[in-house]
Design an enzyme around this catalytic site. Structure first.
Site: not given
Lengths: 430, 329
Positions: A184, A310
């Site tokens: 990320h 997500d």
């Protein structure tokens, strides 16, 4: 021995082979035994026959980024409830982020999760191992032992490692085991106290912005380190045009770097926040409409490899807060496919391209045998109606948390049957 | 404009809500929610309230029997005091609640607090909170009127109204003026409310600040954007100064107070670029010697203390408009 299963009269859409044709698929012992296109098929003795009635038969979706609450926050989501949501959404495998309590930074936990998921979840749960102990971004975990226990990749989940030297070390060591680093990208100092995309809309709302450079600067660093260390690197989720340029340039030189995107950044933009709607408070943040359009183009031309939900269950206690104080995240397993099909219905992206990003590309990146309709592959399959209209309703959500950013949305496309390992785990009931 | 006939009466004091058409909003959360005629209506009501505070018996009990809760999650002496006096002059029962922290880790959430207060059946809650949008969130969870007394860097609607009232009383009009707002534009809720309100009344708005203190997209909210203060002040009718938080001048955002004052502090020399009859405003509390020369703050062009007086009138008008005698139609 289970009965053979024949699914006939289907529109077989298989991105791995580029197939989009009428045909039938024969399943035996949890695997795809045969695929017959445009021709007659023999029915084996005792086979269960499903007439697909022209519905699309595709590989089950592989979702590369799912958060659960088990272990540690079972009131938000368990492996069972996440599995139910996944099955309903056509997701037959998901990569489980290590952001749990305790953190999945130890092989024993991976082993536990795999056993626990087998016992309770309708779909395949693929644990990801943490890159750093406790996701603290300081000391690396035991990559080799995590891999032996069954971790499919390494990631610090919603955390981003700030030290370039530590990243160089972990990438180099991950290459030792051929493991993919999924990272990320977020620069803490630039993100600061930001809670949404930086720009006019944040200024109007009086909220602190997150500049795009908080994503592009660490991404540029990661891509250079990935080349330096010859590691397999997957940018977990990118959101802006600048990141697409960086990815496209890196991919020209390095075949082992890939990028994912959250369905939220393909389907929504910062204006959806409206007046402080916290279900649209996400990390990675929703960006502008121009960025969203750039991401669609990047999906079309292959710069973006994968689409994921997500899925991030959060309860009302942490969501029903002033925007800046609310937790990030939205659930998405049940809406992933239909939200992605919006891009198909709008004529922006081909069906095969959209499905590829949720089936064969994740399988290739993670080294999975699933994600394709081919002889010998696991029989993880979905039958879906491309045009079936429905409206997302919080009351019908299977996830334990209800923080959907698609509440009330009118979508087209619904999974009618989900098959995992040859077993039907979900059928749609009107 | 002011209802002159009502203002002369002593038994039925000025500005009673009956003199104005019903105010249609349930809450006052932001200037963005108001139409132009509603802004003007509130200014007219406030104008009519001014005499109440200037008479010997400062009582105009249109809110008698009503309960007002001032719920301040951020400390504020002047705004809280202003709302308290406004409520009391209207005869309301006023309770002040200061809440040190709104963070979840320290217990009750904002929504829990709202539910608790709501159960006490107040008629109006005046809220200040450090987070943008917090007051609106609270308003969704209670059954009474809610007034935003400042939410993060979002809005501070009564400040913009009192600023506009002060300008109108001095200049006789608002439309067509040029108003410069100078200072920490990025972190100011006062700026957002003022740009919205002045923009709705056809004011030429300017913001003046170093680039570090200009938020993204500000050029879409103000008519003009300046980084040079003298350029920005040229020909202005009104100069509004903003407070610079000391912690921003510690080298992380601004190098030092003296550099800030040198380039962005309002002194006589810089003020000379504005129109000779320009008025100087400040929402307070002031940092003399940081953003403004004490001689200017207390000088002939300053209307800063009058802003404080207008603040009470505006808050009385807002309370009166939201809580008309006999309730909403």
């Amino acid at each position: 021995m289970t009965r053979p299963l024949l699914i006939e009269n289907a529109r077989i859409v298989d991105p791995a082979s580029g197939t989009d044709a009428r045909g039938a698929v024969l399943v035996e012992n949890g695997l795809i035994f045969d695929v017959a296109l445009n021709g007659p098929v023999g029915v084996p003795d005792g086979a269960e026959v499903i007439n697909a009635g022209g519905l699309i038969l595709a590989p089950g979706l592989i979702d590369m980024r799912v958060f659960t609450g088990e272990p540690g926050k079972e009131y938000r989501e368990t492996l069972q409830s996440a599995g139910d949501a996944a099955a309903a959404g056509g997701v037959t495998s998901f990569v489980m982020m290590p952001d749990t309590a305790p953190v999945v930074d130890d092989g024993a936990l991976v082993d536990f999760l795999i056993r626990r998921a087998k016992a309770t979840s309708k779909v395949n749960v693929l644990p990801a191992g943490a890159i750093t102990k406790g996701l603290a971004g300081l000391e690396m975990t035991e990559f080799g032992l995590l891999q032996e226990a069954g971790a499919v990749c390494l990631t610090d989940g919603r955390h981003s490692i700030q030290s370039a030297s530590l990243l160089r070390t972990v990438m180099s060591y991950a290459a030792n085991y051929g493991m993919t680093i999924v990272h990320h990208v977020s620069d803490h100092s630039l993100t600061g106290e930001g809670v949404m995309n930086e720009g006019l809309f944040a200024t109007i709302l009086g909220l602190k912005g997150i500049p795009r450079e908080a994503e592009t600067i660490p991404l540029a660093r990661d891509l250079q380190l990935a080349a330096l260390t010859s590691t397999k690197y997957h940018a977990a989720q990118i959101s802006c045009a600048g990141s697409v340029e960086l990815m496209a340039a890196a991919k020209k030189r390095n075949k082992s770097v890939t990028a994912g995107i959250s369905i939220n950044n393909l389907a929504l933009n910062e204006n959806d926040i409206g007046r402080y709607r916290t279900f649209f408070k996400l990390s990675t943040p929703l960006r502008s409409e121009d960025d969203r359009q750039a991401m669609i183009e990047a999906l079309r031309n292959g710069t973006i490899d994968t689409i994921h939900s997500d899925h991030d269950p959060q309860d009302t206690e942490v969501k029903r807060q002033p925007f800046a104080e609310a937790s990030d995240g939205a659930i998405g397993l049940e809406t992933l496919l239909a939200a992605a099909l919006r891009l198909v219905h709008s004529g922006d992206v081909e069906l095969l391209t959209v499905l590829r990003a949720m089936t064969s590309r994740p399988a290739e990146i993670l080294g999975l045998a699933s994600g394709r309709i081919a002889k010998g592959a696991p029989a993880d399959l979905i039958l879906f109606d491309l045009d079936y209209p429905w409206q997302v309703s919080e009351r019908e959500i299977r996830s334990r948390s209800r923080n959907t950013s698609f509440e009330g949305a009118r979508l087209a496309g619904k999974v009618m049957r989900t098959i995992v390992g040859g077993q039907t785990v979900h059928t749609h009931e009107d | 404009m002011a209802q002159a006939s009502a203002a002369t009466a002593t038994t039925t004091p000025a500005g009673s809500s009956g003199d104005f058409p019903p105010f249609k909003q349930r809450h006052l959360l932001s200037i963005a929610d108001l139409k132009q005629h509603e802004i003007i209506d509130l200014l007219d009501r406030a104008d009519a309230m001014v005499p109440v505070s200037r008479q010997e018996r400062k009582s105009h009990p249109t809110l008698a029997g009503k309960t007002q809760i001032n719920l301040f999650f951020e400390p504020s002496t002047r705004t809280q005091g202003s709302f308290e006096i406004a409520g009391k002059r209207l005869g309301a029962l006023v309770m002040n609640m200061s809440v040190k922290s709104s963070s979840v880790s320290k217990g009750e959430t904002l929504v829990d607090t709202a539910a608790t207060l709501n159960a006490m059946r107040p008629d109006v809650i005046v809220v200040r909170h450090s987070a943008a949008g917090a007051v609106e969130l609270l308003s969704q969870k209670v059954g009474c009127a809610v007034i935003n007394a400042g939410d993060g860097a979002h809005e501070h609607p009564t400040q913009a109204l009192l600023d506009a009232l002060t300008i109108r009383r001095h200049k006789g009009r608002i439309s067509g003026l040029t108003v410069a707002i100078c200072g920490d534009i990025a972190n100011s809720r006062v700026v957002r409310s003022n740009l919205l309100l002045l923009g709705a009344l056809n004011v030429r708005t300017r913001v003046i600040a170093p680039r570090n203190l200009l938020p993204a997209g500000i050029e879409h909210l103000a008519t003009e954007v300046f980084t040079d203060m003298r350029e920005g002040l040229k020909g202005c009718d009104v100069v509004m100064m903003l407070r610079l938080q000391h912690e921003r001048a510690n080298g992380r955002m601004i190098p030092s107070v003296r550099e800030y004052y040198h380039f962005y502090g309002l002194d006589a020399e810089k003020l000379s670029f504005a129109k000779p009859d320009a008025i100087v405003m400040h929402p307070g509390p002031m940092n003399r010697g940081v953003e403004i020369d004490p001689a200017i703050a207390d000088g002939v062009q300053s209307v800063i203390t009058e802003q404080v007086e207008m603040g009470v009138a505006v808050r009385m008008a807002v309370l009166d408009a939201l809580l008309p005698a006999g309730g909403h139609a």
